[in-house]
Design a protein around this motif. Structure first.
Motif, PDB file in Angstrom:
ATOM      1  N   GLU A  44       0.970  -1.304  -0.042  1.00  0.00           N
ATOM      2  CA  GLU A  44      -0.088   0.139  -0.168  1.00  0.00           C
ATOM      3  C   GLU A  44       0.852   1.261  -0.181  1.00  0.00           C
ATOM      4  O   GLU A  44       0.657   2.315  -0.731  1.00  0.00           O
ATOM      5  N   PRO A  97      -9.287   7.915   4.598  1.00  0.00           N
ATOM      6  CA  PRO A  97      -8.799   8.111   3.354  1.00  0.00           C
ATOM      7  C   PRO A  97      -9.424   9.583   2.721  1.00  0.00           C
ATOM      8  O   PRO A  97     -10.482   9.797   3.143  1.00  0.00           O
ATOM      9  N   ASP A 116      -6.085   8.931  -2.120  1.00  0.00           N
ATOM     10  CA  ASP A 116      -6.040   7.647  -1.436  1.00  0.00           C
ATOM     11  C   ASP A 116      -6.652   6.552  -2.147  1.00  0.00           C
ATOM     12  O   ASP A 116      -6.892   5.416  -1.719  1.00  0.00           O
ATOM     13  N   SER A 134      -5.254   3.141  -2.745  1.00  0.00           N
ATOM     14  CA  SER A 134      -5.337   2.419  -1.811  1.00  0.00           C
ATOM     15  C   SER A 134      -6.515   1.772  -1.285  1.00  0.00           C
ATOM     16  O   SER A 134      -6.921   0.518  -0.992  1.00  0.00           O
ATOM     17  N   ARG A 161      -7.485  -2.240  -1.060  1.00  0.00           N
ATOM     18  CA  ARG A 161      -8.034  -2.969   0.080  1.00  0.00           C
ATOM     19  C   ARG A 161      -9.500  -3.525  -0.157  1.00  0.00           C
ATOM     20  O   ARG A 161      -9.534  -4.844   0.272  1.00  0.00           O
TER      21      ARG A 161
END
Lengths: 281, 217
Positions: A103, A253, A257, A260, A264
């Motif tokens: 990440e 976030p 982000d 990311s 996830r």
């Protein structure tokens, strides 16, 4: 979490060029393994009970699986283009979740603060909007049109430029970065992060590069990348919690982000949770 | 022992060890905090975790009156609210993005902090002044045993065989560690200060030896 969802994946376990007949002892997802070379020059990886693990050799590294992989290792077509320098950076051990290491690699907003005056610098901190998708056919996370101002984007760069990036996550602990190539504007430099999950909270990071750069000495290319990763390590070993939270609530976030967030979500969808923390825990 | 320090003052650092624009980790009971001092001199204790990506704020940096996270530069005010997200310079961070802050009081050269709402002021040093701080790898009980005397309710301890005018202020750090603030009479000269420092060093070794024996027994 357990390793069931990730057991049939491929993981880097060493550099092919550094295989040793006596073998090197390491771990893969909590299991002790030995990485060696047999009499015919092929890699031989054995598990804790002496069983022989599935192996392949690609991108300078030996890859092994604790399970029964039903797919080849992901392709990196650019790796086979003639004229590229293939850079074996070596290994950096990090006391963090293997998923947190990936990440962090997908994140650009930290450049001005963690890689100050190399990959970023204040006041050039803004992250412009970029595109993120999960490509269903390849089953990969992709971020494209990522742009960032960098004072020294690569060893071959002199002076600041706005660098363009594409990020790819083709496997739960691997990422491939495509980056503006200063000497050849029509091509992309390839920088990868191959992460060997030793345990849920310890990993070995094996960066590897395929660059168009005929001038920079190999030692300098390796040092450049190692400098970057050691800076990242000071972050990765000080995040709380150690495991990557997959459910919302623990962390906040923003638009910067989105890669990311997609990573996830993709991990959770596939039950790739070795090194992850779920709310239910 | 300080079994429950919620709501009571904890001596987290000496004022002289926290200069302006500095940040350091400190412990209040079971919590780790980022203790920092702004450009104007005000000390603040913030939760040691940036809510963005969980990075320890005690690794951050102070500019002006705000503490910034070293990871992405998110900055926090003394009241805890997020002031700036550098990736989005045009964005005013929502009120909901904030870090917990703790009560801080500074007097007689000691920075005190408390989880919860402390009743009253921290204890006074009553003629003592801070000399230095030492982290001891032993729980408070071993320091009391090494000193031959117990700690009082405010955390003060005067070792039995130490030079007069020496007093220790103890703070449990958890995990078998204790932060010891060494205090000495305000008028002590250089030789008394050196003697006090050596006496504490000897006490530290005795306490750590007892702790090692205790762990081995």
């Amino acid at each position: 979490m357990n390793k069931i969802g990730m057991i049939d994946e491929w993981y880097p376990v060493g550099l092919f060029s550094q295989l040793d007949p006596n073998g090197r002892d390491t771990w893969l997802m909590g299991e002790p393994i030995r990485v060696a070379i047999d009499g015919e020059g092929n890699p031989l990886v054995t598990g804790g009970n002496g069983r022989v693990l599935a192996v392949c050799v690609r991108y300078g590294h030996v890859w092994a699986s604790l399970g029964k992989p039903d797919h080849d290792l992901f392709p990196i077509p650019e790796a086979d283009q003639p004229g590229r320098r293939l850079v074996e950076v070596g290994v950096v051990r990090v006391r963090c979740s293997p998923l947190r290491a990936v990440e962090n690699f997908l994140d650009i907003a930290h450049f001005p603060f963690v890689h100050t005056d190399i990959l970023g610098s204040e006041p050039h901190t803004e992250v412009q909007n970029y595109k993120v998708e999960i490509r269903e056919e390849e089953d990969e996370v992709w971020a494209t049109q990522v742009k960032f101002y960098q004072p020294q984007a690569a060893k071959s760069a002199s002076g600041g430029i706005t660098t363009e990036y594409m990020y790819r996550v083709p496997a739960p602990t691997c990422s491939v970065l495509y980056k503006t190539c200063p000497p050849r504007p029509s091509e992309w430099d390839v920088i990868t992060l191959f992460v060997q999950p030793l345990f849920e909270d310890v990993c070995d990071v094996w960066p590897w590069m395929a660059l168009y750069d005929d001038d920079t000495p190999m030692t300098d290319l390796i040092h450049f990348q190692q400098t970057i990763f050691l800076q990242d390590r000071s972050i990765l070993e000080n995040q709380i919690p150690t495991l990557l939270p997959l459910d919302p609530g623990m962390e906040i976030p923003t638009r910067a982000d989105l890669t990311s967030v997609a990573y996830r979500r993709w991990l959770k969808r596939h039950n790739y949770t070795y090194g992850a923390q779920l709310v239910a825990q | 022992m300080q079994s429950d320090t919620a709501g009571s003052w904890v001596p987290v650092a000496l004022s002289s060890d926290l200069p302006a624009l500095a940040v350091m980790p400190a412990r209040i009971a079971s919590e780790t905090v980022a203790l920092w001092r702004s450009a104007s001199g005000r000390a603040t204790a913030s939760a040691d975790r940036c809510p963005h990506r969980g990075m320890r704020l005690s690794h951050g940096f102070v500019r002006g009156e705000a503490l910034s996270c070293i990871y992405h530069g998110w900055s926090y005010a003394q009241g805890g609210q997020c002031l700036k997200i550098p990736a989005h310079p045009g964005l005013t961070p929502p009120e909901t993005i904030r870090v917990v802050t703790y009560a801080v009081a500074e007097q007689d050269g000691v920075v005190w902090a408390a989880a919860g709402a402390p009743a009253g002021e921290p204890p006074r040093l009553n003629g003592f002044a801070p000399l230095r701080s030492v982290t001891v790898d032993a729980a408070i009980g071993f320091i009391e045993a090494a000193a031959g005397v117990g700690m009082n309710a405010d955390g003060f301890l005067s070792p039995a065989d130490a030079p007069s005018g020496l007093c220790l202020l103890l703070s449990d750090q958890g995990a078998g560690q204790t932060l010891v603030h060494v205090l000495i009479g305000q008028d002590a000269g250089p030789s008394a200060r050196i003697a006090a420092s050596r006496a504490v060093e000897a006490l530290r070794r005795r306490a750590e030896a007892l702790s090692t024996e205790g762990a081995g027994a």
